[in-house]
Scaffold this active site. Sequence first.
Site, PDB file in Angstrom:
ATOM      1  N   GLU A 109       0.831  -1.197   0.000  1.00  0.00           N
ATOM      2  CA  GLU A 109       0.000   0.000   0.000  1.00  0.00           C
ATOM      3  C   GLU A 109       0.864   1.245   0.000  1.00  0.00           C
ATOM      4  O   GLU A 109       2.007   1.215   0.470  1.00  0.00           O
ATOM      5  CB  GLU A 109      -0.931   0.021   1.226  1.00  0.00           C
ATOM      6  N   HIS A 162      -1.822   4.073   8.697  1.00  0.00           N
ATOM      7  CA  HIS A 162      -2.879   3.070   8.592  1.00  0.00           C
ATOM      8  C   HIS A 162      -2.376   1.854   9.355  1.00  0.00           C
ATOM      9  O   HIS A 162      -1.516   1.113   8.882  1.00  0.00           O
ATOM     10  CB  HIS A 162      -3.160   2.721   7.131  1.00  0.00           C
TER      11      HIS A 162
END
Length: 437
Positions: A109, A162
Amino acid sequence: MAGFITGKFLFGILAFLTIQFGTCLSKMLEENLRISAFNLRMFGDARAENTDVVEILAKIIRRYDISILQEIRDKDGSAFKLLMNEVNGNTDEYASDLSQRLGTSHIKEEYAVIYRKDTVRLDDTYQYPDPDYDYFERPPFSVKVHLKTADELDEMAIIAIHTKPTEAVEEIDKLVDVSKNTSDHWNGLKNILIAGDLNAGCSYVTTKEMKIISLRKDKRYSWLIGDDVDTTTSGSDCAYDRFVASGDQLKAAIVPGSAREFKFEEEYNLSEKQMKEVSDHYPIELEIRGRVNRRELAKFDSKLSMSFQDNTIHNREDVMRILNSDDFVQYGFDVSIDVNIGTEKKHITAFMDNMTKDQVLSIMHSINLSSDLIRESVCELVILHLNSPLMSGIPGGHGFLIEYDMRYAFEVSCEEDGYHRCSFKLTRGIVTIGSFA
């Protein structure tokens, strides 16, 4: 003071001069800056092919001066490029930067920052050093930005994060060290905003666990999204996405009450199905106060006042008591009478400026004891007014606390024209405009 006030009265607040519109606004106030953090839910080539989703994502991003995006899974960068093209349209209004591709599994990511170029300048980026993934599944990515139009906040850092859901407690706890490391990297920069999907709720971080997390216990950090806020679009009710602010300037610059989730389905009239196709998270947002031109602001003088109008008819003796008694004179009131020769109409006034709240209450009590002019119900009403939190200051539309002078102007006036009607007015002036701490 106002014993002649009986029966019906007019209770009104003369609102302070507004500076929220027209040319006055453009001269005095820049618009607030908006910052968001948004988990885009596995945004890559497949989701980029859904033009409806991309269009809504672009609309959401265009709401903000800075967007911190998470969960970008885009191996060749084509999906993010398509998103940026939709955000800009035929303009070059927004620019962006991306972190390296992060993660311990084959699914990597990226974090992204998208910013409006006429209000924000991106000065630097910084990837938190965790090469062996000892602490984070997706190590935090930071940006240092210069805010061109903010009020008394030139630069700040934003740490995008995150967390891994099953390691959320440990990763959030580590963010105190990340914040210090980021501050040291940028020569002691104090104003830092941690933003992103912290998975900071429900089963991933329980109420008991939240109490032991360093980032929560450390008083230097303010959590701006409450534990009771639902930042998900799914059936769960969890405050996963958070803003955590540190630095006195940053905290003072954030508009009170502006940190919240943005329910885009309401704004864009989406069905539940369309909403969930966009993301399983809501973006969270906050506002930074726009620059204030204090030279322009100083040209304005505004008043807040409360007036009581009495429609009861008084006899001549009651009205003339203002002149004939010492109720007002002994306190230093300026008492005057004007007579219209043609109509024999008399206007009687008792006025004093620069009075404290205690003086007002004392005079009102004294007059009540010595005459029938003031009544108990009026005393209660005036006391309620003087002790109201409203009179300590009220929030303005730009996120300011408008504070009022501690002194009052007090005026009683009566007309004698065959009928005798009187009014009472208490006025306080705006003297400073400061921000909420």
